[in-house]
Scaffold this active site. Sequence first.
Site, PDB file in Angstrom:
ATOM      1  N   SER A  37     -20.387   1.930 -21.473  1.00 19.23           N
ATOM      2  CA  SER A  37     -21.208   0.784 -21.074  1.00 19.23           C
ATOM      3  C   SER A  37     -20.576  -0.583 -21.329  1.00 19.23           C
ATOM      4  O   SER A  37     -21.130  -1.594 -20.923  1.00 19.23           O
ATOM      5  CB  SER A  37     -22.575   0.843 -21.772  1.00 19.23           C
ATOM      6  OG  SER A  37     -22.447   0.699 -23.165  1.00 19.23           O
TER       7      SER A  37
ATOM      8  N   LYS B 269     -30.458  -3.570 -25.976  1.00 18.31           N
ATOM      9  CA  LYS B 269     -29.198  -4.324 -25.920  1.00 18.31           C
ATOM     10  C   LYS B 269     -29.445  -5.825 -25.789  1.00 18.31           C
ATOM     11  O   LYS B 269     -28.687  -6.624 -26.339  1.00 18.31           O
ATOM     12  CB  LYS B 269     -28.336  -3.804 -24.768  1.00 18.31           C
ATOM     13  CG  LYS B 269     -27.810  -2.401 -25.016  1.00 18.31           C
ATOM     14  CD  LYS B 269     -27.005  -1.873 -23.840  1.00 18.31           C
ATOM     15  CE  LYS B 269     -26.479  -0.477 -24.142  1.00 18.31           C
ATOM     16  NZ  LYS B 269     -25.668   0.067 -23.035  1.00 18.31           N
TER      17      LYS B 269
END
Length: 259
Positions: A153, A202
């Site tokens: 990611s 996140k």
Amino acid sequence: MSSRARALAVCSALVIALLAVAAFVPLPFSVAYPGPAANVLGKHKGEPVITVHGAKARKTSGELRMTAIVATGPQVSAHLPDVLKGWFRRDEAVMPRDAVYPVGDSTEEVAKHNAAQMKQSQDAAVEAALRYLHRSPKDVRVDLKLADVGGPSAGLMFTLGIIDTIDGDGAGHDLTGGRSIAGTGTITADGKVGPVGGVALKTQAAHREGAKYFLVPRAECSDARANLAKDMRLIPITTLTSAVDALKALNSGGKVPGC
């Protein structure tokens, strides 16, 4: 005691017994939390994240922060109280264990899988950045180091970091405009940005480190808006070119897309 009262007492006792048993039954979930948000333009554990060979590296003033989540390990059992608590907290998320750990049942297997994914992501990031810059991998080599972080990611942020380190915005300025920019997303060698998991956590990791802008795969705009800090702005991304264009527009005062 009447027969009705006795029946209610028996039923209540059974419900309490079932809840007590359920509290100790392991469930196929993991509990995830906001993880690291390392600046790929800086150092991590004393070493530069990006090192360029065969091209002059620019001195940058902004930050490009990749973001990650941390989760209870594949061998750690979640129980009903953990799941209930995670559903009601902003800084936790209850996720199916298979979604967090699609491969491997041990910590060692998961670490090996994540390391392999990170290596593939880094290779794709280098290729995507050099293609964007029209640089040959025969002349320019890029080393990426980010200890204790795995998975794919960070691909988008690695790619932007390489571009900023070598070329900035192409006009002698930082691609970041001196700002703290965070984000997430996978990258392919031809510059396509893909979705990832745990986006709502996140954004919290990014906000914790002072970032006010977050680059998010467009398909995950809705997830990213969940529990988003009021002073953080989401910028949807589909390709590397759209990410660079959005940052340039942010610097020039142009129109920047939003979720």
